[in-house]
Scaffold this active site. Structure first.
Site, PDB file in Angstrom:
ATOM      1  N   TRP A  56      49.207 -58.336  -5.442  1.00 38.74           N
ATOM      2  CA  TRP A  56      49.470 -57.824  -4.098  1.00 38.74           C
ATOM      3  C   TRP A  56      48.541 -56.622  -3.885  1.00 38.74           C
ATOM      4  O   TRP A  56      48.569 -55.681  -4.703  1.00 38.74           O
ATOM      5  CB  TRP A  56      50.937 -57.402  -4.031  1.00 38.74           C
ATOM      6  CG  TRP A  56      51.416 -56.901  -2.711  1.00 38.74           C
ATOM      7  CD1 TRP A  56      51.248 -57.492  -1.497  1.00 38.74           C
ATOM      8  CD2 TRP A  56      52.191 -55.713  -2.482  1.00 38.74           C
ATOM      9  NE1 TRP A  56      51.864 -56.755  -0.523  1.00 38.74           N
ATOM     10  CE2 TRP A  56      52.441 -55.657  -1.102  1.00 38.74           C
ATOM     11  CE3 TRP A  56      52.677 -54.696  -3.305  1.00 38.74           C
ATOM     12  CZ2 TRP A  56      53.169 -54.626  -0.518  1.00 38.74           C
ATOM     13  CZ3 TRP A  56      53.406 -53.672  -2.733  1.00 38.74           C
ATOM     14  CH2 TRP A  56      53.643 -53.637  -1.353  1.00 38.74           C
TER      15      TRP A  56
ATOM     16  N   ASP B 204      57.829 -56.285 -10.972  1.00 35.28           N
ATOM     17  CA  ASP B 204      57.967 -56.213  -9.519  1.00 35.28           C
ATOM     18  C   ASP B 204      58.803 -57.423  -9.084  1.00 35.28           C
ATOM     19  O   ASP B 204      58.364 -58.568  -9.204  1.00 35.28           O
ATOM     20  CB  ASP B 204      56.576 -56.234  -8.866  1.00 35.28           C
ATOM     21  CG  ASP B 204      56.656 -55.980  -7.370  1.00 35.28           C
ATOM     22  OD1 ASP B 204      57.773 -55.975  -6.815  1.00 35.28           O
ATOM     23  OD2 ASP B 204      55.594 -55.792  -6.747  1.00 35.28           O
TER      24      ASP B 204
ATOM     25  N   LYS C 111      63.098 -59.304   1.555  1.00 34.68           N
ATOM     26  CA  LYS C 111      62.950 -60.741   1.824  1.00 34.68           C
ATOM     27  C   LYS C 111      64.279 -61.471   1.655  1.00 34.68           C
ATOM     28  O   LYS C 111      64.660 -62.268   2.489  1.00 34.68           O
ATOM     29  CB  LYS C 111      61.927 -61.368   0.880  1.00 34.68           C
ATOM     30  CG  LYS C 111      60.827 -60.463   0.429  1.00 34.68           C
ATOM     31  CD  LYS C 111      59.716 -60.346   1.435  1.00 34.68           C
ATOM     32  CE  LYS C 111      58.761 -59.251   0.988  1.00 34.68           C
ATOM     33  NZ  LYS C 111      57.541 -59.163   1.704  1.00 34.68           N
TER      34      LYS C 111
END
Ligand code: LMR
Length: 396
Positions: free
Chosen positions: A130, A210, A245
């Protein structure tokens, strides 16, 4: 004073939101920023969230500060979600939760903690990763290294990954995507997680996991396999968990920095430092998103409703993956893009070049990240064949 300040290009991911909104092409398709979309292209508020918010509106009695670690109730439900409620780690009281402004905020806490308390340690990220990992770690003053993750044929390159991790200096930090690797969508198998763990243990590396997409890959518990394996078998690790999310509360900025230590005493020491880092960054985290998550996870009824909605999102994305590869079949591209059906989470690394991505935008109004990352949730039965045709057009 400002004369010398140069304008820089917008964020490679967030910049796509504005560009997409401005596009007047009626057939435009948003495969850009990692936000879930339903079959109509909307990002609705989940029903469980709406119900929790209605409860909060009636019950909330104060807007006072919640403290640097955030709401302890939120910490508890998050730890249970991440580790499982019967976890030995929780039993031993060696995990600490610090509520943070989203997964991004949690990552910044982790980075500042490493910089202040583990000076001189490098931090290693997958290549690709990312892009904001690089921005966050650089801003915190950390030295960044990369380990390979995807090969030239757009497949997970596990051997190269493992070889590279074996050469990382003792004591450095290794960032691993717990599930739904962003951007590639390639996840480690259980056997591969175990191999990675052995190397981490051998070289005394500190894992930073993560965990931004729990529940989007295979399921809430299945996606936590790597996190739970490492937490149960290693003395120390850091985990950044995001509710953006899986609860669909992106703009409420809700996440958690979790530190696991050898024992309760060391955990308390680390925890005290985490409070300082939070205080110096933003003092107290925003409360609303955490309160919503707590209401949902503390209620059997809302919890079940949420899990069902999350499952619907996951199943829809995994179905779209298969349907898209099928839609590419008449163009002779099913083999080339078969990885899309194997990847997990919101994203697919398509293997398309920056030029091909640009052609998709300019000629078809299809928006993707320049690196070839597509948000699969932006596909729908209405646009599947259009997007497949466009992929074919730019691939020849
Ligand atoms: C993404 O990768 O698209 C999301 O995580 C949103 C973001 O902040 O970049």
């Amino acid at each position: 004073m400002f004369e010398h300040i140069k304008r820089v290009p917008g964020d490679p991911i967030l910049g796509l939101i504005e560009a997409f909104n401005k596009d007047t092409n009626p057939q435009k398709v948003d495969l850009g920023v990692g936000v879930y979309q339903d079959a109509r292209g909307n990002t609705p508020v989940m029903r469980a969230v709406k119900e929790a918010e209605a409860l909060l509106l009636r019950q909330e009695t104060t807007k006072s500060y919640i403290g640097s670690h955030g709401d302890p109730r939120f910490g508890k439900v998050t730890l249970e979600l991440v580790f499982g409620s019967d976890s030995a780690v929780l039993e031993a009281d060696r995990a600490s939760a610090t509520q943070a402004p989203g997964g991004t905020g949690a990552l910044r806490l982790a980075a500042d903690f490493i910089h202040a308390q583990l000076p001189g340690r490098g931090i290693w990220v997958s290549d690709p990763t990312w892009p904001n990992h690089l921005g966050i770690f650089q801003a915190a003053g950390l030295e960044i290294g990369k380990y390979p993750y995807v090969d030239d044929d757009n497949r997970l390159d596990f051997d190269a990954m493992l070889d590279a991790i074996k050469r990382i200096p003792h004591g450095d930090v290794v960032v691993l995507h717990a599930c739904c690797h962003n951007p590639s969508g390639f996840d480690l198998s259980r056997a591969q997680w175990r191999e990675v763990m052995e190397v981490l243990q051998e070289r005394e590396l500190l894992p930073l996991l993560d965990f931004a997409y729990q529940g989007f890959g295979e399921g809430l518990d299945e996606d936590a396999y790597g996190v739970r394996l490492l937490a149960e078998n290693m003395d120390e690790l850091l985990i950044t968990s995001s509710c953006s999310k899986n609860f669909g509360i992106y703009r409420e900025r809700t996440g958690c920095m979790i530190a696991v230590a050898r024992d309760r005493e060391q955990m308390d020491n680390v925890r005290s430092q985490m409070a300082i880092v939070a205080r110096e960054n933003y003092s107290n985290p925003p409360a609303h998103g955490g309160a919503v998550v707590t209401e949902i996870l503390e209620s059997a009824e809302l919890g079940a409703m949420w899990q069902e909605e999350l499952k619907d999102m996951r199943d829809r994305i995994n179905g779209l993956r298969r349907d898209f590869v099928e839609a590419l079949s008449p163009h002779g591209l099913a083999d080339r893009f078969s990885c899309i059906a194997e990847q997990r989470g919101m994203f697919s690394y398509t293997g398309l070049s920056a030029e091909q991505v640009e052609a998709l935008r300019a000629e078809f109004g299809i928006y993707m990240v320049r690196t070839g990352r597509a948000n699969v949730a932006g596909l729908s039965s209405d646009n599947l064949s259009y997007v497949a045709g466009a992929f074919a057009a730019v691939s020849t």
